[in-house]
Design an enzyme around this catalytic site. Sequence first.
Site, mmCIF file in Angstrom:
data_model
loop_
_atom_site.group_PDB
_atom_site.id
_atom_site.type_symbol
_atom_site.label_atom_id
_atom_site.label_comp_id
_atom_site.label_asym_id
_atom_site.label_seq_id
_atom_site.Cartn_x
_atom_site.Cartn_y
_atom_site.Cartn_z
ATOM 1 N N ARG A 63 8.352 -1.742 4.846
ATOM 2 C CA ARG A 63 7.328 -2.072 3.847
ATOM 3 C C ARG A 63 7.927 -2.854 2.671
ATOM 4 O O ARG A 63 7.595 -2.627 1.507
ATOM 5 C CB ARG A 63 6.623 -0.803 3.353
ATOM 6 C CG ARG A 63 5.928 -0.020 4.437
ATOM 7 C CD ARG A 63 4.798 -0.814 5.078
ATOM 8 N NE ARG A 63 4.191 -0.073 6.178
ATOM 9 C CZ ARG A 63 4.545 -0.183 7.453
ATOM 10 N NH1 ARG A 63 5.518 -1.033 7.799
ATOM 11 N NH2 ARG A 63 3.949 0.519 8.389
ATOM 12 N N GLU A 79 3.055 2.599 -2.572
ATOM 13 C CA GLU A 79 2.889 1.444 -1.689
ATOM 14 C C GLU A 79 1.924 0.452 -2.326
ATOM 15 O O GLU A 79 2.046 -0.753 -2.160
ATOM 16 C CB GLU A 79 2.368 1.877 -0.314
ATOM 17 C CG GLU A 79 2.303 0.744 0.685
ATOM 18 C CD GLU A 79 2.129 1.212 2.109
ATOM 19 O OE1 GLU A 79 1.416 0.531 2.868
ATOM 20 O OE2 GLU A 79 2.716 2.256 2.483
ATOM 21 N N SER A 138 -3.223 2.710 2.075
ATOM 22 C CA SER A 138 -2.222 3.765 1.874
ATOM 23 C C SER A 138 -1.661 3.698 0.458
ATOM 24 O O SER A 138 -1.208 2.644 0.013
ATOM 25 C CB SER A 138 -1.082 3.624 2.885
ATOM 26 O OG SER A 138 -1.546 3.829 4.199
#
EC number: 1.3.1.98
Length: 324
Positions: A183, A302, A232
Site C-alpha cells: 500500500r 490508509e 478501508s
Amino acid sequence: MKQVNGQKLLESLGNGVSAIRGRITPDAPMDRVTWFRAGGLAELMFQPHDTDDLTTFLKLVPEEVPVLVVGVGSNLLVRDGGIPGVVIRLSAKGFGDLELAGEHRIKAGAICPDKNLAAMALDHGIGGFYFYYGIPGSIGGALRMNAGANAGETSARVLEVHAVDRKGDRHVLSKSEMGYGYRHSGAAKDLIFTHAIFEGYAEDKAKIRNDMDAVRQHRETVQPIREKTGGSTFKNPEGHSAWKLIDEAGCRGMMIGNAQMSPLHCNFMINTGQATGYELEYLGETVRQRVMDHSGVKLEWEIKRVGNFMPGYEIKEFLGRATA
C-alpha cells in the site's frame, strides 16, 4: 491558522492564466469532491484540460505554493479548515482514456475508475485485472498507493507510469522506479500521474467473469458500498487484519457525532449524515488508541488526511482527543 483566500492566490499567478484552457475555481468546496462528503474549502482548484494544460499551469504556480492532486476523492479526508494552495482535480475528458496498448497491454488514464480497467480487460480476454473490480477509486490513486485486493495488486500489473512533476516537467517511470511496497509507492510525492501502461496475460473470459463476480458479491456482502465512506480506513498491520483488531477492541459501530465505524465492516468509516472532517478524524484516532490499548498494535491510516484544522479543533495524532 491562515484562512484560504483563493481569489488572492489566483491573482498572484498573473496574466499567464489567460492561456489556461481548464477550469480554475477559487475557494472550491471539497465536500462536493470527496466520497466522505465532508471538509472545508480548497484555496484554489484547477481542473486541467489535458497534460499540456497541466504543465502550463504548474509553471505559473510559485514553488512555495503547495500543490495537492486528487482523483475521484475516494480515499481522502479533508479537514474543516480547508486546503491551502492549489488542489488539482484531473478531469475525465483529459485523463480518463482507456485503450489497448499492445498484446495484453492496456493504457489507462489517471482518473479512469479502477473497475473500468477490469471491465476492459474482461472484454479483451486479458487476465490479471479482476481485482480492480472491487477497488473504489481511480487509477492515479491505485498507482500512488499500490492498491490491491483479493490477492492482486497494482505492482504486479504496471509496466510504466507517466507523470508530471511540480515544475511542470514530464517523466516516465518504470515499475522498479515506482518503488512499490505494501500500500505504498516510493515515487516522489510531487509527481502527478497522468496515465500508465499495464500488462496482463491471455485468459478465458468466463474465468475472468467468474472472478469479477466473486469480487462483486464479496463487496456487496461485507462492505458498506452504499454509504459515504472512503474505503478501508487503516492498513492491515503485518500478521493482523485491521478489522479484527478494531472489532476486538470494541469499536465496531462506534460513533462520534455523525461519524461511525461501520457495523457491517468495522475498518470502514462512514458519514451517517453531516459529519465534519473533525468528527471523522477524531473517531479514527480514538479507534487507533483503543486498539493500541487492547492489543498493543499501532494502526496506520490508509485514508489520506489533508488540510488544516479549524481553530480550537486540532487533534493530536494517536491520542484521539482535541488539544484545544
